[in-house]
Design an enzyme around this catalytic site. Sequence first.
Site, PDB file in Angstrom:
ATOM      1  N   THR A 157      -6.247   2.378  -4.719  1.00 29.46           N
ATOM      2  CA  THR A 157      -5.644  -0.061  -5.106  1.00 29.46           C
ATOM      3  C   THR A 157      -7.002   0.394  -5.873  1.00 29.46           C
ATOM      4  OG1 THR A 157      -4.986   0.623  -2.484  1.00 29.46           O
ATOM      5  CG2 THR A 157      -6.134  -1.206  -3.217  1.00 29.46           C
ATOM      6  N   ASP A 180       1.410  -0.135  -5.161  1.00 25.80           N
ATOM      7  CA  ASP A 180       0.100   0.024  -5.852  1.00 25.80           C
ATOM      8  C   ASP A 180      -0.086   2.093  -6.448  1.00 25.80           C
ATOM      9  OD1 ASP A 180      -2.744   1.662  -3.246  1.00 25.80           O
ATOM     10  OD2 ASP A 180      -0.287   1.657  -3.487  1.00 25.80           O
ATOM     11  N   HIS A 181       0.368   2.875  -5.486  1.00 23.29           N
ATOM     12  CA  HIS A 181       0.630   4.211  -6.044  1.00 23.29           C
ATOM     13  C   HIS A 181       1.263   4.482  -5.641  1.00 23.29           C
ATOM     14  CE1 HIS A 181      -1.666   4.812  -3.328  1.00 23.29           C
ATOM     15  NE2 HIS A 181      -2.950   3.820  -3.402  1.00 23.29           N
ATOM     16  N   HIS A 240      -1.124   3.666   5.228  1.00 29.16           N
ATOM     17  CA  HIS A 240      -2.117   4.337   4.715  1.00 29.16           C
ATOM     18  C   HIS A 240      -1.839   5.595   5.112  1.00 29.16           C
ATOM     19  CE1 HIS A 240      -5.295   5.789   2.433  1.00 29.16           C
ATOM     20  NE2 HIS A 240      -5.792   4.804   1.637  1.00 29.16           N
ATOM     21  N   GLU A 268       0.855  -0.678   0.131  1.00 29.70           N
ATOM     22  CA  GLU A 268      -0.571  -0.320   0.596  1.00 29.70           C
ATOM     23  C   GLU A 268       1.101   1.277  -0.032  1.00 29.70           C
ATOM     24  OE1 GLU A 268      -2.947   0.633  -0.477  1.00 29.70           O
ATOM     25  OE2 GLU A 268      -2.506   2.591  -0.705  1.00 29.70           O
TER      26      GLU A 268
END
Length: 439
Positions: free
Chosen positions: A82, A258-259, A199, A38
């Site tokens: 996500t 994911d980013h 996150h 994440e």
Amino acid sequence: TKSQVTKVIEYVKKNYVKPNKKLFGLIKGKNVIIIHLESFQQFLIDDKVEGQTVTPFLNKLYHSKSTISFSNFFHQVGQGKTSDAENMLETGTFGLPEGSLFSQLGSTQTFQSAPAILEQKEHYTTAVFHGDVASFWNRNNVYKNMGYQYFFSAQYYDTKGDNSIGYGLKDKLLFNDSVKYLEHLQQPFYVKYITLTNHFPYDLTSEDSNFKTPNTGNDEVDNYFKTANYLDQSVAEFFKFLKKSGLEKNSVIVLYGDHYGLSNSENPYLSETFSQDPSHFKWYKEGSKWTNWDNAQLQRVPFMISIPGYKGGGINKTYGGEIDVLPTLLHLLGVNTSKYLEFGSDLLASGHKQTVAFRNRSFVTPNYSDINGKFYNAKGKIIKLKGNLKKKATASKKEVDQQLDNSDELNQENLLRFYTPKGFKKIEASKYNYNDGLQ
Ligand code: GP9
Ligand code: MN
């Protein structure tokens, strides 16, 4: 309609890239464990802050001879974050120009996705492990349309009190408490672990981490290193389990970020940590004005394929992104992808084109980038396009537009209703029930 799908099929056929003969089927029949890191950016690998190595375990994995690691791999998510990353990796198509495909289309979309392909072609059992509620990003509905057999979401774990933070179950507990489900899955299995603790806003109690954070003056930036270090520890614990249980022998572990975790507005604060490890940020001229090209450099995320026992790994400098993962992985698993409508290409194949499209139609290549309409050379200097370079850049822009236009048309018109690859059976969502208490 039929004519639209014919056009998209033509485009995909024209851009299909044949697999690397040497590597095709390299990991056929092995368990595949996908670890979704994440908000994890590539710059964290090999980074040091306050004299501490931020991700010691992932660094070792990245440099291991049994890992195929990519150093110029970019996220390509849009507002779906996500869920866009998941969509790209499971279907080989982009997320939407606005919003989340999972939320907007996922309940009724026709997919020809990885879990279904691997179950039908290679008899895999398929499951997702995630510590948030099943309905987040509409996953409970999307995964049935993707043909996931199991979805172990929040209600399968004890998420009460300190077991959770932010969006749900802490990562160390996700890996630890899911073992009782994983060990009962018929092998070979294709499973995905979606982590959560790293996150925004990167909260973590001092019971869970004693990592010394830098002092940039921005809390998110400072805390990002702490939760990234925690995620690294979580993955290390999981690998220890895979080794101890003997599972690692016939498994491949695919890890990807994911980013981005830190947004463009936070990057100038982040750049204050670069002086603590200048060799790691060679591309950045200390004290220079922060530009959009600098922001683009930070959109790299890890993509690593860990193949325990393999000796042919190494760091691959090919430019690519999340849209390329599915063809790359399926080819390694010995699955022919020529009939599926996928918009990326195998990163290990010689025919792969190194133009990486961002969702907002900016793009990067090894020699030049178009970031929000400004062109930069490989060193981040703004350049005037002329002559041969102008021709090449115009061709790249056309490639990016065609790739996104065709992917958007396929998804927005749900064109897979009209095209079923020979040998592929339509997914029957009604077959799946995740006992998540939702409809
Ligand atoms: C929660 C988590 C959300 O389920 O996956 O991540 P995000 O989309 O905000 O990156
Ligand atoms: Mn995310």
